[in-house]
Design a protein around this motif. Structure first.
Motif, PDB file in Angstrom:
ATOM      1  N   GLU A 194     -38.329  87.717 -18.722  1.00 49.50           N
ATOM      2  CA  GLU A 194     -38.324  86.586 -19.658  1.00 49.50           C
ATOM      3  C   GLU A 194     -37.186  86.719 -20.654  1.00 49.50           C
ATOM      4  O   GLU A 194     -36.475  85.748 -20.943  1.00 49.50           O
ATOM      5  CB  GLU A 194     -39.642  86.523 -20.432  1.00 49.50           C
ATOM      6  CG  GLU A 194     -40.757  85.817 -19.736  1.00 49.50           C
ATOM      7  CD  GLU A 194     -42.008  85.765 -20.616  1.00 49.50           C
ATOM      8  OE1 GLU A 194     -41.865  85.635 -21.869  1.00 49.50           O
ATOM      9  OE2 GLU A 194     -43.101  85.872 -20.068  1.00 49.50           O
ATOM     10  N   GLN A 195     -37.020  87.915 -21.201  1.00 49.37           N
ATOM     11  CA  GLN A 195     -35.986  88.143 -22.197  1.00 49.37           C
ATOM     12  C   GLN A 195     -34.592  87.900 -21.602  1.00 49.37           C
ATOM     13  O   GLN A 195     -33.736  87.319 -22.250  1.00 49.37           O
ATOM     14  CB  GLN A 195     -36.061  89.572 -22.759  1.00 49.37           C
ATOM     15  CG  GLN A 195     -37.349  89.873 -23.471  1.00 49.37           C
ATOM     16  CD  GLN A 195     -37.646  88.892 -24.589  1.00 49.37           C
ATOM     17  OE1 GLN A 195     -36.825  88.689 -25.476  1.00 49.37           O
ATOM     18  NE2 GLN A 195     -38.803  88.261 -24.554  1.00 49.37           N
ATOM     19  N   ARG A 196     -34.390  88.323 -20.377  1.00 50.15           N
ATOM     20  CA  ARG A 196     -33.093  88.144 -19.724  1.00 50.15           C
ATOM     21  C   ARG A 196     -32.803  86.681 -19.415  1.00 50.15           C
ATOM     22  O   ARG A 196     -31.653  86.279 -19.421  1.00 50.15           O
ATOM     23  CB  ARG A 196     -33.039  88.952 -18.415  1.00 50.15           C
ATOM     24  CG  ARG A 196     -32.707  90.385 -18.658  1.00 50.15           C
ATOM     25  CD  ARG A 196     -32.413  91.081 -17.332  1.00 50.15           C
ATOM     26  NE  ARG A 196     -33.118  92.349 -17.393  1.00 50.15           N
ATOM     27  CZ  ARG A 196     -34.164  92.705 -16.694  1.00 50.15           C
ATOM     28  NH1 ARG A 196     -34.630  91.944 -15.778  1.00 50.15           N
ATOM     29  NH2 ARG A 196     -34.739  93.852 -16.845  1.00 50.15           N
TER      30      ARG A 196
ATOM     31  N   GLU B  23     -54.540 100.019 -13.626  1.00 51.92           N
ATOM     32  CA  GLU B  23     -54.213  99.633 -14.998  1.00 51.92           C
ATOM     33  C   GLU B  23     -52.760  99.977 -15.327  1.00 51.92           C
ATOM     34  O   GLU B  23     -52.055  99.182 -15.945  1.00 51.92           O
ATOM     35  CB  GLU B  23     -55.156 100.321 -15.988  1.00 51.92           C
ATOM     36  CG  GLU B  23     -54.833 100.057 -17.441  1.00 51.92           C
ATOM     37  CD  GLU B  23     -54.937  98.602 -17.871  1.00 51.92           C
ATOM     38  OE1 GLU B  23     -54.258  98.240 -18.845  1.00 51.92           O
ATOM     39  OE2 GLU B  23     -55.678  97.830 -17.241  1.00 51.92           O
ATOM     40  N   ALA B  24     -52.301 101.135 -14.906  1.00 61.95           N
ATOM     41  CA  ALA B  24     -50.906 101.524 -15.152  1.00 61.95           C
ATOM     42  C   ALA B  24     -49.951 100.571 -14.448  1.00 61.95           C
ATOM     43  O   ALA B  24     -48.954 100.134 -15.035  1.00 61.95           O
ATOM     44  CB  ALA B  24     -50.673 102.965 -14.703  1.00 61.95           C
ATOM     45  N   HIS B  25     -50.250 100.224 -13.209  1.00 64.51           N
ATOM     46  CA  HIS B  25     -49.402  99.284 -12.462  1.00 64.51           C
ATOM     47  C   HIS B  25     -49.391  97.913 -13.135  1.00 64.51           C
ATOM     48  O   HIS B  25     -48.348  97.251 -13.202  1.00 64.51           O
ATOM     49  CB  HIS B  25     -49.848  99.177 -11.005  1.00 64.51           C
ATOM     50  CG  HIS B  25     -49.443 100.343 -10.171  1.00 64.51           C
ATOM     51  ND1 HIS B  25     -48.165 100.535  -9.713  1.00 64.51           N
ATOM     52  CD2 HIS B  25     -50.159 101.401  -9.726  1.00 64.51           C
ATOM     53  CE1 HIS B  25     -48.100 101.654  -9.011  1.00 64.51           C
ATOM     54  NE2 HIS B  25     -49.296 102.206  -9.016  1.00 64.51           N
TER      55      HIS B  25
ATOM     56  N   ALA C 220     -46.483  93.905 -16.394  1.00 58.90           N
ATOM     57  CA  ALA C 220     -46.388  93.082 -17.601  1.00 58.90           C
ATOM     58  C   ALA C 220     -45.082  93.363 -18.341  1.00 58.90           C
ATOM     59  O   ALA C 220     -44.417  92.440 -18.829  1.00 58.90           O
ATOM     60  CB  ALA C 220     -47.589  93.337 -18.517  1.00 58.90           C
ATOM     61  N   ILE C 221     -44.693  94.612 -18.415  1.00 53.61           N
ATOM     62  CA  ILE C 221     -43.426  94.965 -19.062  1.00 53.61           C
ATOM     63  C   ILE C 221     -42.256  94.396 -18.276  1.00 53.61           C
ATOM     64  O   ILE C 221     -41.314  93.839 -18.851  1.00 53.61           O
ATOM     65  CB  ILE C 221     -43.307  96.497 -19.211  1.00 53.61           C
ATOM     66  CG1 ILE C 221     -44.326  97.006 -20.231  1.00 53.61           C
ATOM     67  CG2 ILE C 221     -41.882  96.899 -19.615  1.00 53.61           C
ATOM     68  CD1 ILE C 221     -44.499  98.507 -20.234  1.00 53.61           C
ATOM     69  N   ASP C 222     -42.296  94.501 -16.957  1.00 53.57           N
ATOM     70  CA  ASP C 222     -41.242  93.914 -16.115  1.00 53.57           C
ATOM     71  C   ASP C 222     -41.146  92.408 -16.345  1.00 53.57           C
ATOM     72  O   ASP C 222     -40.046  91.861 -16.471  1.00 53.57           O
ATOM     73  CB  ASP C 222     -41.498  94.190 -14.633  1.00 53.57           C
ATOM     74  CG  ASP C 222     -41.189  95.618 -14.228  1.00 53.57           C
ATOM     75  OD1 ASP C 222     -40.511  96.329 -15.000  1.00 53.57           O
ATOM     76  OD2 ASP C 222     -41.630  96.012 -13.128  1.00 53.57           O
ATOM     77  N   ASP C 223     -42.286  91.731 -16.390  1.00 53.85           N
ATOM     78  CA  ASP C 223     -42.291  90.289 -16.630  1.00 53.85           C
ATOM     79  C   ASP C 223     -41.671  89.962 -17.984  1.00 53.85           C
ATOM     80  O   ASP C 223     -40.884  89.021 -18.114  1.00 53.85           O
ATOM     81  CB  ASP C 223     -43.720  89.728 -16.564  1.00 53.85           C
ATOM     82  CG  ASP C 223     -44.298  89.754 -15.160  1.00 53.85           C
ATOM     83  OD1 ASP C 223     -43.523  89.923 -14.194  1.00 53.85           O
ATOM     84  OD2 ASP C 223     -45.534  89.612 -15.044  1.00 53.85           O
ATOM     85  N   TRP C 224     -42.026  90.742 -19.016  1.00 48.45           N
ATOM     86  CA  TRP C 224     -41.474  90.528 -20.346  1.00 48.45           C
ATOM     87  C   TRP C 224     -39.954  90.682 -20.329  1.00 48.45           C
ATOM     88  O   TRP C 224     -39.232  89.857 -20.886  1.00 48.45           O
ATOM     89  CB  TRP C 224     -42.110  91.494 -21.341  1.00 48.45           C
ATOM     90  CG  TRP C 224     -41.615  91.290 -22.743  1.00 48.45           C
ATOM     91  CD1 TRP C 224     -42.087  90.400 -23.659  1.00 48.45           C
ATOM     92  CD2 TRP C 224     -40.534  91.981 -23.374  1.00 48.45           C
ATOM     93  NE1 TRP C 224     -41.373  90.495 -24.823  1.00 48.45           N
ATOM     94  CE2 TRP C 224     -40.406  91.466 -24.686  1.00 48.45           C
ATOM     95  CE3 TRP C 224     -39.664  92.981 -22.968  1.00 48.45           C
ATOM     96  CZ2 TRP C 224     -39.444  91.913 -25.575  1.00 48.45           C
ATOM     97  CZ3 TRP C 224     -38.702  93.438 -23.857  1.00 48.45           C
ATOM     98  CH2 TRP C 224     -38.596  92.901 -25.144  1.00 48.45           C
TER      99      TRP C 224
END
Length: 88
Positions: free
Chosen positions: A79-81, A65-67, A72-76
């Motif tokens: 996307e922002q970049r 779950e932590a991974h 998900a945060i890395d993907d976000w």
């Protein structure tokens, strides 16, 4: 931050390898950064050990779950970049 001059023994090959990467006056900063990193990792390990003693070991499900959350945060962030006007 205050600094203190100390003497350390470092294998010759390592010194030469570092000198190939940094300006000769940057060797101290390079070694200080390496020591700071090691200190931070040691402190993190000590914290993890204290938390495990207090709360028990992390289960495989909790680790997965932590991974997944990190991914998900890395993907976000990716996307922002990639958006026009996004963070660099």
């Amino acid at each position: 931050m205050a600094t203190r001059k100390i003497t350390v023994s470092v294998p010759e090959e390592l010194v030469e390898s570092i000198k190939e990467r940094v300006h000769p006056r940057g060797v101290s900063a390079y070694i200080a950064a390496a020591a700071a990193h090691r200190d931070a990792m040691d402190r993190l390990r000590e914290l993890a050990e204290r938390l495990e003693e207090e709360h028990g070991a992390v289960t495989a499900d909790e680790e997965r779950e932590a991974h997944a959350r990190i991914a998900a945060i890395d993907d976000w962030h990716d996307e922002q970049r990639s958006r026009p006007g996004g963070a660099a």
